[in-house]
Design an enzyme around this catalytic site. Structure first.
Site, PDB file in Angstrom:
ATOM      1  N   HIS A  76       0.872  -1.189   0.000  1.00  0.00           N
ATOM      2  CA  HIS A  76       0.000   0.000   0.000  1.00  0.00           C
ATOM      3  C   HIS A  76       0.907   1.235   0.000  1.00  0.00           C
ATOM      4  CE1 HIS A  76      -2.938  -2.972   1.864  1.00  0.00           C
ATOM      5  NE2 HIS A  76      -3.338  -2.721   0.631  1.00  0.00           N
ATOM      6  N   HIS A 166       3.247  -3.143   7.046  1.00  0.00           N
ATOM      7  CA  HIS A 166       2.163  -2.202   6.735  1.00  0.00           C
ATOM      8  C   HIS A 166       1.969  -1.228   7.896  1.00  0.00           C
ATOM      9  CE1 HIS A 166      -0.028  -4.402   3.370  1.00  0.00           C
ATOM     10  NE2 HIS A 166       0.927  -5.260   3.714  1.00  0.00           N
ATOM     11  N   GLU A 230       1.369  -5.088  11.000  1.00  0.00           N
ATOM     12  CA  GLU A 230       0.847  -3.713  11.100  1.00  0.00           C
ATOM     13  C   GLU A 230       1.623  -3.010  12.205  1.00  0.00           C
ATOM     14  OE1 GLU A 230      -1.393  -2.463   9.107  1.00  0.00           O
ATOM     15  OE2 GLU A 230      -2.308  -4.236   8.189  1.00  0.00           O
TER      16      GLU A 230
HETATM   17  O1  LIG Z   1      -6.130  -0.235   8.165  1.00  0.00           O
HETATM   18  C1  LIG Z   1      -6.740  -0.849   7.310  1.00  0.00           C
HETATM   19  O2  LIG Z   1      -7.972  -0.780   7.196  1.00  0.00           O
HETATM   20  C2  LIG Z   1      -6.024  -1.730   6.333  1.00  0.00           C
HETATM   21  C3  LIG Z   1      -4.619  -2.060   6.744  1.00  0.00           C
HETATM   22  C4  LIG Z   1      -4.114  -3.110   5.782  1.00  0.00           C
HETATM   23  O3  LIG Z   1      -3.647  -2.754   4.728  1.00  0.00           O
HETATM   24  N1  LIG Z   1      -4.284  -4.373   6.149  1.00  0.00           N
HETATM   25  C5  LIG Z   1      -3.977  -5.458   5.284  1.00  0.00           C
HETATM   26  C6  LIG Z   1      -4.183  -6.747   6.008  1.00  0.00           C
HETATM   27  C7  LIG Z   1      -3.794  -7.923   5.152  1.00  0.00           C
HETATM   28  C8  LIG Z   1      -4.081  -9.276   5.795  1.00  0.00           C
HETATM   29  O4  LIG Z   1      -5.236  -9.526   6.147  1.00  0.00           O
HETATM   30  O5  LIG Z   1      -3.142 -10.086   5.900  1.00  0.00           O
HETATM   31  C9  LIG Z   1      -4.901  -5.378   4.066  1.00  0.00           C
HETATM   32  O6  LIG Z   1      -6.073  -5.034   4.243  1.00  0.00           O
HETATM   33  O7  LIG Z   1      -4.438  -5.680   2.982  1.00  0.00           O
HETATM   34 ZN   LIG Z   2      -1.517  -1.969   4.231  1.00  0.00          ZN
END
Ligand SMILES: O=C(O)CCC(=O)N[C@@H](CCC(=O)O)C(=O)O
Ligand SMILES: [Zn+2]
Length: 352
Positions: A76, A166, A230
């Site tokens: 991202h 992330h 995260e």
């Molecule tokens: O903060 C958010 O809403 C999204 C943060 C983020 O990019 N999270 C990942 C998690 C990926 C996973 O579930 O392994 C995403 O949504 O891609």
């Molecule tokens: Zn992300």
């Protein structure tokens, strides 16, 4: 827009810190075409630039590496703190201040989105792995496919690790947490839980179903220990308090620079573990969350509380202890708009 055309401007966009010229991340040391160049540092470390933002580091020949480690960021493009971490690690490797003892693949996944100051340009790249990139032809579909190829080219040794770094859109009651992708029944690794906790990541979310995320790809295709990590909240370049990332940074640096990493004993009480309870995918044009933007990840709501409306559908809290995570009403139809999680005791899990 092609990633080739973007390379100079991406470097410029990232080179905001005067002490940190970033050309090397994208152009390779020679800064000429073709991008593929390999440099051997005076300490014997080999740094190979495979593509824009794709840098493979091999330790000196005198070191017998036992681990393959992928460290990725910018899946991202607006999640800048991990990009700064990766940039600084690379610069320290190039300056021989950090000497790898393990093979490392650094990936700056979506340069076009970085340049655009956005999560993605056309499509969320973290929904395009494990073959999903075949279902479209945007630059992000192409890049996800290329990234899978680079990861396949990289993984060789038996011990394989992937930390996909992330930052989250919202505040979080647990500032740092990791998604542990579906392991297809393989036991969860005590050593990895301990390593993540040493990195300051003491909260784990178990996603017990296949997904199209990058970390799940590494688990499923390469049997790697892989995680979406995260590390805090999304902020623009220059506005990250890097001291909040110091523990993760130091843990990753130790992992790649130590021949045999020593970790403390596994201690179950150190870890907060949550199980994904529901994945809510947006189905209708009229989708709304029933709580404000400043409600943090892992906030618990009372049973029966209305969480979201999706056209005619109402999503309410079903279980005691159910909490929200990654809420986003602005996702495309069909994509994940909300997860709910519940705490789970480590004793209930198969661990090794
Ligand atoms: O903060 C958010 O809403 C999204 C943060 C983020 O990019 N999270 C990942 C998690 C990926 C996973 O579930 O392994 C995403 O949504 O891609
Ligand atoms: Zn992300």
């Amino acid at each position: 827009m092609s990633f080739d055309v973007l390379r100079w401007s991406v470097s410029a966009a990232l080179a905001e810190r005067p002490d940190a010229p970033l050309a090397a991340l994208f152009q390779g040391p020679a800064q000429t075409d073709p991008i593929q160049t390999t440099q051997t540092l005076s300490n014997g470390t080999e740094v190979a630039f495979w593509d824009y933002g794709v840098i493979a580091v091999t330790p000196p020949a005198s070191v017998a590496a036992t681990k393959d480690v992928v460290i990725s960021c910018a899946v991202h493009g607006d999640e800048t703190a991990p990009i700064e971490m990766v940039r600084d690690m690379l610069q320290d490797i190039l300056a021989e201040r950090l000497v790898p003892s393990q093979r490392v693949l650094f990936l700056i996944a979506n340069p076009a989105a970085i340049l655009n100051d956005s999560r993605f340009v056309d499509v969320n790249m973290n929904r395009l792995f494990s073959g999903a990139h075949n279902q479209g032809d945007t630059a992000e579909h192409q890049r996800a496919s290329d990234i899978e190829r680079y990861v396949s080219q990289f993984f060789k040794l038996q011990q394989r690790y992937h930390y996909d770094l992330h930052t989250a859109i919202r505040d979080s009651k647990h500032e740092q947490f990791a998604v542990y992708p579906f392991t297809h029944g393989e036991p969860y690794s005590k050593q990895q839980l301990t390593f993540l906790a040493e990195c300051g990541v003491d909260t784990i979310l178990l996603n017990r179903a296949p997904t199209t995320t990058f970390s799940y790809y590494s688990v499923q295709a390469h049997k790697a220990h892989a995680f979406t990590v995260e590390l805090g909240k999304v902020r623009p370049f220059g506005q990250n308090d890097m001291s909040r990332f110091a523990q993760a940074d130091s843990g990753l640096r130790k992992l790649i620079s130590t021949e045999a990493l020593e970790l403390p004993e596994f201690s179950p009480s150190r870890h907060h573990v949550y199980d994904v309870c529901r994945t809510i995918n947006r189905q209708a044009e009229q989708f709304a969350l029933n709580f404000p933007d400043n409600v943090a990840n892992f906030t618990e709501f009372a049973q029966g509380h209305l969480l979201a409306t999706d056209g005619e559908i109402e999503y309410r809290v079903e279980q005691p202890g159910e909490r929200i995570i990654f809420p986003n009403a602005n996702v495309a139809i069909g994509q994940r708009a909300l997860l709910t999680v519940v705490p789970i005791a480590l004793e209930q899990l198969k661990l090794v």
